[in-house]
Design a protein around this motif. Sequence first.
Motif, PDB file in Angstrom:
ATOM      1  N   LEU A  55      22.438   5.685  23.778  1.00 12.24           N
ATOM      2  CA  LEU A  55      23.301   6.694  24.443  1.00 12.24           C
ATOM      3  C   LEU A  55      23.117   7.021  25.842  1.00 12.24           C
ATOM      4  O   LEU A  55      23.805   6.678  26.866  1.00 12.24           O
ATOM      5  CB  LEU A  55      23.371   7.872  23.552  1.00 12.24           C
ATOM      6  CG  LEU A  55      24.339   8.844  23.999  1.00 12.24           C
ATOM      7  CD1 LEU A  55      24.631   9.876  22.725  1.00 12.24           C
ATOM      8  CD2 LEU A  55      24.230   9.754  25.074  1.00 12.24           C
ATOM      9  N   THR A  56      21.546   7.217  26.321  1.00  9.21           N
ATOM     10  CA  THR A  56      21.274   7.540  27.475  1.00  9.21           C
ATOM     11  C   THR A  56      21.101   6.453  28.472  1.00  9.21           C
ATOM     12  O   THR A  56      20.965   6.738  29.690  1.00  9.21           O
ATOM     13  CB  THR A  56      19.894   8.448  27.427  1.00  9.21           C
ATOM     14  OG1 THR A  56      18.901   7.907  26.732  1.00  9.21           O
ATOM     15  CG2 THR A  56      20.112   9.739  26.932  1.00  9.21           C
ATOM     16  N   HIS A  57      21.066   5.214  28.009  1.00  7.74           N
ATOM     17  CA  HIS A  57      20.848   4.101  28.590  1.00  7.74           C
ATOM     18  C   HIS A  57      22.183   3.123  28.806  1.00  7.74           C
ATOM     19  O   HIS A  57      22.377   2.206  29.485  1.00  7.74           O
ATOM     20  CB  HIS A  57      19.742   3.250  28.375  1.00  7.74           C
ATOM     21  CG  HIS A  57      18.354   3.692  28.717  1.00  7.74           C
ATOM     22  ND1 HIS A  57      18.015   4.676  27.728  1.00  7.74           N
ATOM     23  CD2 HIS A  57      17.408   3.586  29.592  1.00  7.74           C
ATOM     24  CE1 HIS A  57      17.049   5.168  28.366  1.00  7.74           C
ATOM     25  NE2 HIS A  57      16.553   4.347  29.433  1.00  7.74           N
ATOM     26  N   GLY A  58      23.155   3.862  28.160  1.00 10.70           N
ATOM     27  CA  GLY A  58      24.540   3.244  28.102  1.00 10.70           C
ATOM     28  C   GLY A  58      24.597   1.902  27.423  1.00 10.70           C
ATOM     29  O   GLY A  58      25.516   1.019  27.824  1.00 10.70           O
ATOM     30  N   ILE A 263      32.396  -3.474  28.239  1.00  8.15           N
ATOM     31  CA  ILE A 263      32.119  -3.342  29.634  1.00  8.15           C
ATOM     32  C   ILE A 263      30.694  -3.057  29.896  1.00  8.15           C
ATOM     33  O   ILE A 263      30.388  -3.305  30.975  1.00  8.15           O
ATOM     34  CB  ILE A 263      32.965  -2.079  30.233  1.00  8.15           C
ATOM     35  CG1 ILE A 263      32.752  -0.800  29.639  1.00  8.15           C
ATOM     36  CG2 ILE A 263      34.373  -2.600  30.410  1.00  8.15           C
ATOM     37  CD1 ILE A 263      31.922  -0.108  30.469  1.00  8.15           C
ATOM     38  N   TYR A 271      27.493  -3.547  39.412  1.00  8.21           N
ATOM     39  CA  TYR A 271      26.668  -2.658  40.113  1.00  8.21           C
ATOM     40  C   TYR A 271      25.618  -3.330  41.153  1.00  8.21           C
ATOM     41  O   TYR A 271      25.468  -3.034  42.064  1.00  8.21           O
ATOM     42  CB  TYR A 271      26.146  -1.580  39.255  1.00  8.21           C
ATOM     43  CG  TYR A 271      26.979  -0.861  38.298  1.00  8.21           C
ATOM     44  CD1 TYR A 271      28.412  -0.287  38.948  1.00  8.21           C
ATOM     45  CD2 TYR A 271      26.928  -0.509  37.121  1.00  8.21           C
ATOM     46  CE1 TYR A 271      29.289   0.278  38.206  1.00  8.21           C
ATOM     47  CE2 TYR A 271      27.768   0.201  36.275  1.00  8.21           C
ATOM     48  CZ  TYR A 271      29.009   0.664  36.774  1.00  8.21           C
ATOM     49  OH  TYR A 271      30.056   1.205  36.091  1.00  8.21           O
TER      50      TYR A 271
ATOM     51  N   LYS B  51      34.951   6.427  34.411  1.00  2.00           N
ATOM     52  CA  LYS B  51      34.681   6.334  32.679  1.00  2.00           C
ATOM     53  C   LYS B  51      33.801   5.309  32.574  1.00  2.00           C
ATOM     54  O   LYS B  51      32.770   5.532  31.842  1.00  2.00           O
ATOM     55  CB  LYS B  51      36.115   6.031  32.014  1.00  2.00           C
ATOM     56  CG  LYS B  51      37.098   7.126  31.834  1.00  2.00           C
ATOM     57  CD  LYS B  51      38.434   6.361  31.367  1.00  2.00           C
ATOM     58  CE  LYS B  51      39.437   7.622  30.979  1.00  2.00           C
ATOM     59  NZ  LYS B  51      40.725   6.915  30.424  1.00  2.00           N
ATOM     60  N   ASP B  52      33.919   4.052  32.971  1.00  2.00           N
ATOM     61  CA  ASP B  52      32.919   3.193  32.763  1.00  2.00           C
ATOM     62  C   ASP B  52      31.543   3.378  33.458  1.00  2.00           C
ATOM     63  O   ASP B  52      30.547   3.214  33.031  1.00  2.00           O
ATOM     64  CB  ASP B  52      33.341   1.874  33.540  1.00  2.00           C
ATOM     65  CG  ASP B  52      34.473   1.065  32.613  1.00  2.00           C
ATOM     66  OD1 ASP B  52      34.889   1.855  31.724  1.00  2.00           O
ATOM     67  OD2 ASP B  52      34.863   0.159  32.963  1.00  2.00           O
ATOM     68  N   TYR B  53      31.368   4.301  34.532  1.00  2.00           N
ATOM     69  CA  TYR B  53      30.150   4.522  35.192  1.00  2.00           C
ATOM     70  C   TYR B  53      29.485   5.636  34.328  1.00  2.00           C
ATOM     71  O   TYR B  53      28.446   5.456  34.106  1.00  2.00           O
ATOM     72  CB  TYR B  53      30.609   5.041  36.536  1.00  2.00           C
ATOM     73  CG  TYR B  53      29.201   5.247  37.532  1.00  2.00           C
ATOM     74  CD1 TYR B  53      28.675   4.196  38.069  1.00  2.00           C
ATOM     75  CD2 TYR B  53      28.255   6.377  37.098  1.00  2.00           C
ATOM     76  CE1 TYR B  53      27.688   4.501  39.008  1.00  2.00           C
ATOM     77  CE2 TYR B  53      27.088   6.422  37.847  1.00  2.00           C
ATOM     78  CZ  TYR B  53      26.921   5.695  38.704  1.00  2.00           C
ATOM     79  OH  TYR B  53      25.691   5.629  39.555  1.00  2.00           O
ATOM     80  N   LEU B  55      29.745   5.899  31.093  1.00  2.00           N
ATOM     81  CA  LEU B  55      29.316   5.243  29.924  1.00  2.00           C
ATOM     82  C   LEU B  55      28.346   4.412  30.137  1.00  2.00           C
ATOM     83  O   LEU B  55      27.214   4.245  29.424  1.00  2.00           O
ATOM     84  CB  LEU B  55      30.483   4.544  29.393  1.00  2.00           C
ATOM     85  CG  LEU B  55      30.504   3.704  28.021  1.00  2.00           C
ATOM     86  CD1 LEU B  55      32.027   3.555  27.519  1.00  2.00           C
ATOM     87  CD2 LEU B  55      29.754   2.394  27.995  1.00  2.00           C
ATOM     88  N   THR B  56      28.057   3.546  31.131  1.00  2.00           N
ATOM     89  CA  THR B  56      27.328   2.753  31.501  1.00  2.00           C
ATOM     90  C   THR B  56      25.645   3.140  31.774  1.00  2.00           C
ATOM     91  O   THR B  56      24.566   2.646  31.770  1.00  2.00           O
ATOM     92  CB  THR B  56      27.503   1.513  32.367  1.00  2.00           C
ATOM     93  OG1 THR B  56      28.178   2.060  33.321  1.00  2.00           O
ATOM     94  CG2 THR B  56      28.402   0.507  31.822  1.00  2.00           C
ATOM     95  N   HIS B  57      25.944   4.366  32.245  1.00  2.00           N
ATOM     96  CA  HIS B  57      24.649   5.345  32.806  1.00  2.00           C
ATOM     97  C   HIS B  57      24.215   6.265  31.846  1.00  2.00           C
ATOM     98  O   HIS B  57      23.522   6.940  32.412  1.00  2.00           O
ATOM     99  CB  HIS B  57      25.082   5.897  34.332  1.00  2.00           C
ATOM    100  CG  HIS B  57      25.312   4.668  35.441  1.00  2.00           C
ATOM    101  ND1 HIS B  57      26.164   3.781  35.499  1.00  2.00           N
ATOM    102  CD2 HIS B  57      24.037   4.117  36.127  1.00  2.00           C
ATOM    103  CE1 HIS B  57      26.046   2.980  36.628  1.00  2.00           C
ATOM    104  NE2 HIS B  57      24.791   3.158  36.777  1.00  2.00           N
ATOM    105  N   GLY B  58      25.091   6.542  30.777  1.00  2.00           N
ATOM    106  CA  GLY B  58      24.364   7.298  29.941  1.00  2.00           C
ATOM    107  C   GLY B  58      24.801   9.021  30.319  1.00  2.00           C
ATOM    108  O   GLY B  58      23.949   9.768  29.708  1.00  2.00           O
ATOM    109  N   GLY B  76      32.045  10.763  27.742  1.00  2.00           N
ATOM    110  CA  GLY B  76      31.700  11.009  29.311  1.00  2.00           C
ATOM    111  C   GLY B  76      31.671  12.760  29.368  1.00  2.00           C
ATOM    112  O   GLY B  76      32.540  13.230  28.898  1.00  2.00           O
TER     113      GLY B  76
END
Lengths: 533, 533
Positions: A55-58, A263, A271, B51-53, B55-58, B76
Motif C-alpha cells: 500500500l505505502t509503495h503503490g 497503471i 515519472y 489519482k494515479d500519482y 496510488l503509485t506513491h502510496g 487516495g
Amino acid sequence: MTQPSYAPSPEPHTEPVMPGLGSDGHAVAAGLNDDDEDEESTHPRLVSDIKDYLLTHGHLLKLVRFETASRVPAAGVNVSCHPTRFPRHLFTHAKSLQPSMNELYIRASIDENWLYNVLKQEIESDPVGLVASLWDVWVKCREAGTLQRVACGIVRSDYMLLATDDKGDVSLKQVEMNTFSAAGACHAEGVASMHRWLMRRRLAEMDDADTSIQPQLGDLPSNANTASIVASLSAAHNIYQRQFLNGRPKCIIMIVQPENFNIADERPIEYGLFACYRCEWRDVLARIHLGPDRELLFQPSGSGEGKTFEVSVVYYRAGYDAEEYSEGIGGRGIRLMLELSRAIKCPDVKMHLVGMKSVQCALATPRVLERFLPDSRHVDEVKETFVEMHALDSSPAGLEMRKWATNPENAVNFVLKPNLEGGGHNIFGKDIPTFLSEVPAKEWHRYTLMRLITPPAGTDPGMLLTSEEVYEGPVVSELGVLGFAMWRVPIQGSEPEILKNEAIGWTYKTKPEGVDEMSVVKGYGCFDCPLLT
Amino acid sequence: MTQPSYAPSPEPHTEPVMPGLGSDGHAVAAGLNDDDEDEESTHPRLVSDIKDYLLTHGHLLKLVRFETASRVPAAGVNVSCHPTRFPRHLFTHAKSLQPSMNELYIRASIDENWLYNVLKQEIESDPVGLVASLWDVWVKCREAGTLQRVACGIVRSDYMLLATDDKGDVSLKQVEMNTFSAAGACHAEGVASMHRWLMRRRLAEMDDADTSIQPQLGDLPSNANTASIVASLSAAHNIYQRQFLNGRPKCIIMIVQPENFNIADERPIEYGLFACYRCEWRDVLARIHLGPDRELLFQPSGSGEGKTFEVSVVYYRAGYDAEEYSEGIGGRGIRLMLELSRAIKCPDVKMHLVGMKSVQCALATPRVLERFLPDSRHVDEVKETFVEMHALDSSPAGLEMRKWATNPENAVNFVLKPNLEGGGHNIFGKDIPTFLSEVPAKEWHRYTLMRLITPPAGTDPGMLLTSEEVYEGPVVSELGVLGFAMWRVPIQGSEPEILKNEAIGWTYKTKPEGVDEMSVVKGYGCFDCPLLT
C-alpha cells in the motif's frame, strides 16, 4: 492528537462488499468472510507488514469498476510472502543468454520472407485477425518506404525449471518470448525491494549465532528494472534527437489501454523520464498528428495552447488485442499512423509479429537457429532452453501431429497454445483432445502444441497472498529476463546493425502448483523474488 | 502481450458497491454514480494524473472494513488539485516562531504547579477522563522517581490567516498546538512532491513566452518531513544509546492504534529508521516488559526466539483517546509502564497534557507568556498569533463568560472547543447557545471559547478531490509547522536544558469555505501545498 479512533464498527456489517479481482481479471464483489481472521492468525505480523508495504509503495492494482469522479480504490498486487528458491547458476545463465535471444528475434523480424512463410496461413485464413492486421500495417509501411531505420524493443523471455532426473537436477526451459508490451517490470522491482526489507529485518532480529546459517541479502538479486527501462527509452530518445535537430521539443509517447487497472506498472516509467506522455490507444488519432515529414506531433494540453512536441519514441503498452484493431475505433489506422511515422518504435510492427507462438515454434525447428545466429557461440545454449513444439498446420508434419494430439495419452504431456503472443487461453494436457474435437479442423492451424515443462518437486512450501486467499502449499515459479535492444534495420539484406543489446532486469512469479496459468492480473500468479541457491 | 484487455464490463452492474470514506471517517458503501463522468469531464487529465500519482506513491487511506485475509483495499487521501496561495513572509515567519512555540510548551509542561492549576477542575470533576488519567500517570511517575530526564516531542502548530482589513491585509493566527501524536507529515510531503511534479510538467508544456509570468517551482516550498522526523527520532535514539552502554541492541517503538486506516502516514517513518517496530496500544503489556532497571524490553518475533531489544524511544501514535485509558484494556497501566520506563518518551506525559485546549487558553492570558519566555525576543510575535480565548470555568471571569456566551449575538464570532487536544468536536457560532443549554452547567468548564479566525476572501477558487466529490469553489487553508525539541527536565527548578529545538517541516490543508472542520480523515480537509506569494 489528530486522528480519530478507527476501530471497526461493532455492529455486524452485511451490506458492504469487498472489491477484489475475480478469476477473469475483473473486479468482483465478494462478501466479507468471518473466517478470514483465522486464516491470517498464523502469520499476522508478516501478512500485515506485506499488506502495508504494498500500500505505502503503490504496488497496487486499481479496482477500476469502483472508480468515482474523485477517487479510485486499489488493492495490493499478488505477492509471495517469502522469496522462492532458484538455482543461482541458472539465474546467471538466463541473463547471459538474453543478448542472443534478443538478436535471434531481431533477425527473425528482419527476414521478411521467412516470417511471412511462418505467418502466411494465419494471415490468409483470418484477414481481420491480429496477425493479418499487423501484417497489413507492415505491408503499407513497406510500400510507403521507411523514414526511420532505427527500432528498439523491451522484451521479456520467460523460463521455468524442468526436472531432468529424480535427483533434483534441473535445466532452464523457455516458456515464451514477449516482444511486445512486456509488463511486470515495475511490480517485480517493488516486490524484490520488499523482500530485501523483510529479510534485513528478520536478520536483524535473529540471535547472532543463527544469522550465519540463514539466507543472506546477497541471495536476493538486485533489481533496477524501472531505471533500466527509463535509461533504455532515453537512449532511443537521444538517438532521435540527434537525427532531427529542428529545435522542436521532443517527447516519448506511451500508448496505453483505457481504464487500465495496472497503471502502477506503467506510471513509474513515465515519472522517470524527462518528457513522457500517456496517450490512450483510442485517442491516438485525435491527439497525435502526422506532420508533412511524417513526424508525429503531440500537444499535451490538447487545447491549442502551449508547446507542440515531436514524438521521438512510441512506447507501446497497448495494441496487443485483436479488438484494438477493429474498424469501429479505426484500430488499424491508429497502428498504421504510428508505424508510418519517423518516430522510433518500441517495438516496430515486425518485432511485434515475431512474438507469436507460431514464430517461437518455427524458431525451434532444426537449423533455423543456426541460420539466424551463425556467429553466436551461444547457439547450443539457446537451443538447450527450447522445448518440443509442433505446429498443427496443414503441412505433412502438421497433419501428422493433428492425428497424434487427439490421443489423450499423447496429449497429457503437452499444452496447446493459440498462435498469439503472450500467455493465456492455453489448453492443458488431457483437455486437448476434447477441445480440438470442438474446433473445426480448418482452424487447428491457429494452435501450437508445446511440451509441458514439469518443474522439480518443490522442497519448501510457499505462502502466497492472492486476491482470494492466503495460499500455503507447493508452488511453481517462472523467471522472466528483461532485455533491451536497439538496431538499425538494413536497407537490403539481413544484417541489422545492433546498437544496443543487453539484459536489463528480471521478473519472478510464483503460483500454486496445479494451477496452469501464471497470469498475475487474472489472480493466479504472484510477484516474487528468487532466493538464489 | 501480458495484460488482458480491461475495459469495463458492458452489462449494467448494480451489485458491486464502491468503498469510500464517509463523513464519520468510516468506510461506507456508496452506489456507482452515472453522473461521475460528467463531473470529471472538465479536468479529466489533471484528475486522472492525481489519482494515479496518489496510488503509485502510496498516499492512501486503508478501507479497513473491507480487509480480507490476503488484501486490503485503499483509496487516495483527499488532496487539492492546485497549490493554494499563501503569503511567503508569513510562511517564513511561522517557521521562525517554532523554536519559541516549542520552548513555551516545554516550559509550561515543566511548571507542575501552574499546569495543575490549569487542569485541576478537569482532573477533579472527571477522574476517569483523559486528563485525569494522564495526570494520575504523571503523579505515579513522580512518586517512583524518574530514571530518564531527557524527553522529546514532535509537535505541530496550526495557523490560519486572519483578514485584518478589507484591503487584503492578513496576519497569522494560531488555531492550536498539537503536542502529541501529530499526524499528516508523510502525506504532506507526498502531496508537496506531487504538486512539484504537476508544476514541472505544466511549465515544460507551456510556450516559452508564457512560462515567465507563471508560478515557478521556487514558489512551492521544499518538504522533507519524513526524513526530518526520522533524523529527530534517531537523535533521541543516539542519546539513549550513549546513556546505556550495555551491549543490548536498541530499538525505537512506535505505539500505534489497531486497525489503523492511516498507516501511510506512519510506515514511511518506520521504513526510514534503522530499528523501529510497531506495537499496537492494546498489545503493549503482552509484548513489552519492564526490566529490573526499568528498561523496556521488546522481542520482535514474540515467539521466545531471536534477539530481545531494549527500547530507546517510545514514539506515540496512539493513546490520545479517553477510551484507550479504560479499565477494560488496562489502558492506564499501558501508559504508566511506558512512562515509568527509562526509555525516552516522544513525548512524555506532561508534554501530552499541555496540548489541552485549556492550556492553550491559559497561555493566552496576560503575563503568562512573559513568565515562560522571559529571555525570548519573540514574545511579542508569539503573542501576536494568539486569538481571544476564554475559559468557561467557575472563576469569576469564567462565570462572566458563561453568561456572555449564551447570547447568540456574541457567540456568532466564536467557536466552542472541548478541553481536549487536537481538533474535532467543536461547536461553531450560533450553535453555541443551544448546545450549552443542553449541557449541565457543571460541565461547562470542559469547554473553551475561542474567537473564530475569519480568513480573507479567497481570490482563486480551489479544486479539491474529496472522498465524496470533485469540489470547485472558494477554499480556506491551514498551515501546520512541524517542530522537534529535545530537552533535559530539571531535577529542581524550572530551567530545562534544551538539547534540540527547531522547525522541521510543514503541513498544509485546504477545505471548502463554509465547512467548519479541517479534518482530512473525516473527509473535509485536503492535503495541499502552499503557493508562496
